[in-house]
Write a protein that holds these residues in place. Structure first.
Motif, mmCIF file in Angstrom:
data_model
loop_
_atom_site.group_PDB
_atom_site.id
_atom_site.type_symbol
_atom_site.label_atom_id
_atom_site.label_comp_id
_atom_site.label_asym_id
_atom_site.label_seq_id
_atom_site.Cartn_x
_atom_site.Cartn_y
_atom_site.Cartn_z
ATOM 1 N N LEU A 125 0.830 -1.206 0.000
ATOM 2 C CA LEU A 125 0.000 0.000 0.000
ATOM 3 C C LEU A 125 0.862 1.253 0.000
ATOM 4 O O LEU A 125 0.596 2.221 -0.714
ATOM 5 C CB LEU A 125 -0.932 0.002 1.218
ATOM 6 N N SER A 183 0.960 3.936 -2.952
ATOM 7 C CA SER A 183 0.597 5.312 -2.623
ATOM 8 C C SER A 183 1.670 6.286 -3.079
ATOM 9 O O SER A 183 1.388 7.329 -3.653
ATOM 10 C CB SER A 183 0.369 5.459 -1.119
ATOM 11 N N ARG A 195 1.267 11.528 1.868
ATOM 12 C CA ARG A 195 0.068 10.719 2.121
ATOM 13 C C ARG A 195 0.501 9.332 2.600
ATOM 14 O O ARG A 195 1.216 8.625 1.888
ATOM 15 C CB ARG A 195 -0.782 10.625 0.850
ATOM 16 N N PRO A 235 -0.719 5.627 3.919
ATOM 17 C CA PRO A 235 -1.874 4.710 3.998
ATOM 18 C C PRO A 235 -2.024 4.138 5.400
ATOM 19 O O PRO A 235 -1.038 3.739 6.027
ATOM 20 C CB PRO A 235 -1.523 3.616 2.983
ATOM 21 N N GLN A 266 -10.039 1.445 5.331
ATOM 22 C CA GLN A 266 -8.712 1.983 5.070
ATOM 23 C C GLN A 266 -8.778 3.499 5.092
ATOM 24 O O GLN A 266 -9.829 4.086 4.816
ATOM 25 C CB GLN A 266 -8.172 1.509 3.707
ATOM 26 N N VAL A 278 -6.190 7.376 4.768
ATOM 27 C CA VAL A 278 -4.938 7.999 4.336
ATOM 28 C C VAL A 278 -4.688 9.191 5.249
ATOM 29 O O VAL A 278 -5.536 10.082 5.363
ATOM 30 C CB VAL A 278 -4.996 8.457 2.864
#
Length: 310
Positions: free
Chosen positions: A35, A39, A87, A89, A300, A302
């Motif tokens: 992830l 990302s 960002r 995750p 999920q 961010v």
């Protein structure tokens, strides 16, 4: 012999459970790493796409710029500030907690496993109190260590700033600007397009032919007749940018801790409050909490880090 067999079976069961726990954690770490990688790739790709879409750097001559290297005249050196937005995750069943002091975050990380009490009422018997175990780990993110941007000056576009607040729709103002700059007596020509530069309150105006924009840029200002009023607008060149080199380096957030393994046994808000109450208590090695983000299991999220956010 029977007792020995029973003990061996128990040991075997414990080893099997430990093995399954390690395999599950390994899978979680792989998913988390994947992830993070996706990302970062998406962010870099988005940044490049945005730069290639000829997004103009607003009023560049007025921006302060700081260059690390040789300059012709130190007196004329200006500064340009760039702020990274990272960002991060956040998997389900985890939380990010940012403390006011870095030493508090370090203490929480060193303990690694924390027992959080969900029921804090004094009337509840000790044996009936509900507790959960959560894991604490540091937060490592990738930060840009070197960034090079190639700038290209548009030959047909100008940037208009110091626009008046007339209380009319944006489209109506763009139409009036297009009408004014389409007239050769005003130093203009056929206008190909007009549009507001996102979040800047400035307008990018593009002519259909070369040679019209440059004389206007040299003038720097122009008096525009809109309705019954005359307004002095500033004219600047438009620059399009393309990232030519981007280097990243890992960096550890000094004040932020990742909490994982949080079971979905409370609502989102009660769990957030419970975690904040627990980790702000000095008796448990905690301290004042600056921010806390919690993502329940099965979802999920961010988290966005700024330069001083964690």
């Amino acid at each position: 012999s029977q007792e020995l067999c029973g003990a061996l079976e128990k040991d075997h069961a414990k080893l099997q459970m430990a093995k399954e726990a390690v395999e599950q954690r390994t899978q979680e770490l792989r998913k988390e790493g994947e992830l993070i990688r996706k990302s970062l790739e998406q962010q870099i790709r988005l940044n490049r796409d945005e730069e290639r879409s000829c997004q103009m750097l607003s009023a560049l001559p007025e921006k302060k710029m700081e260059f690390k290297g040789l300059v012709a005249n130190k007196e004329d050196m200006n500064k340009l500030m760039l702020t990274a937005l990272i960002r991060y995750p956040l998997l389900g069943g985890s939380a990010l907690i940012t403390f006011e002091k870095a030493e508090v975050a370090q203490r929480i990380i060193e303990v690694k496993e924390h027992v959080v009490e969900l029921s804090c009422g004094e009337e509840v018997e000790e044996s009936d109190r509900c507790r959960v175990r959560v894991q604490a780990a540091p937060v490592d993110i990738l930060l840009p260590s070197a960034l090079e941007i190639g700038l290209t000056r548009s030959s047909r576009s100008i940037l208009l700033s110091d626009l008046p607040s007339l209380g009319i729709p944006e489209e109506a103002l763009l139409d009036k600007l297009e009408l004014f700059f389409s007239k050769t007596k005003n130093g203009g020509g056929e206008v190909e397009s007009t549009g507001f530069l996102d979040g800047s309150g400035q307008v990018v105006l593009t002519f259909a032919q070369d040679g019209v924009a440059e004389p206007l840029i040299v003038r720097g200002h122009i008096q525009v007749l809109i309705g019954k009023g005359k307004y002095d607008l500033k004219i600047s060149p438009c620059m399009s940018g393309d990232i030519t080199n981007l280097q990243l380096q890992p960096s550890r957030c000094p004040r932020t801790v990742l909490l994982s393994g949080i079971p979905d046994v409370l609502g989102e808000e009660p769990m957030r409050d419970t975690l904040e109450i627990h980790f702000q208590r000095a008796s448990r090695g905690g301290g004042e909490v600056d921010a806390l983000a919690y993502v329940p299991a099965g979802r999920q999220g961010v988290a966005v880090f700024t330069e001083d956010a964690g």
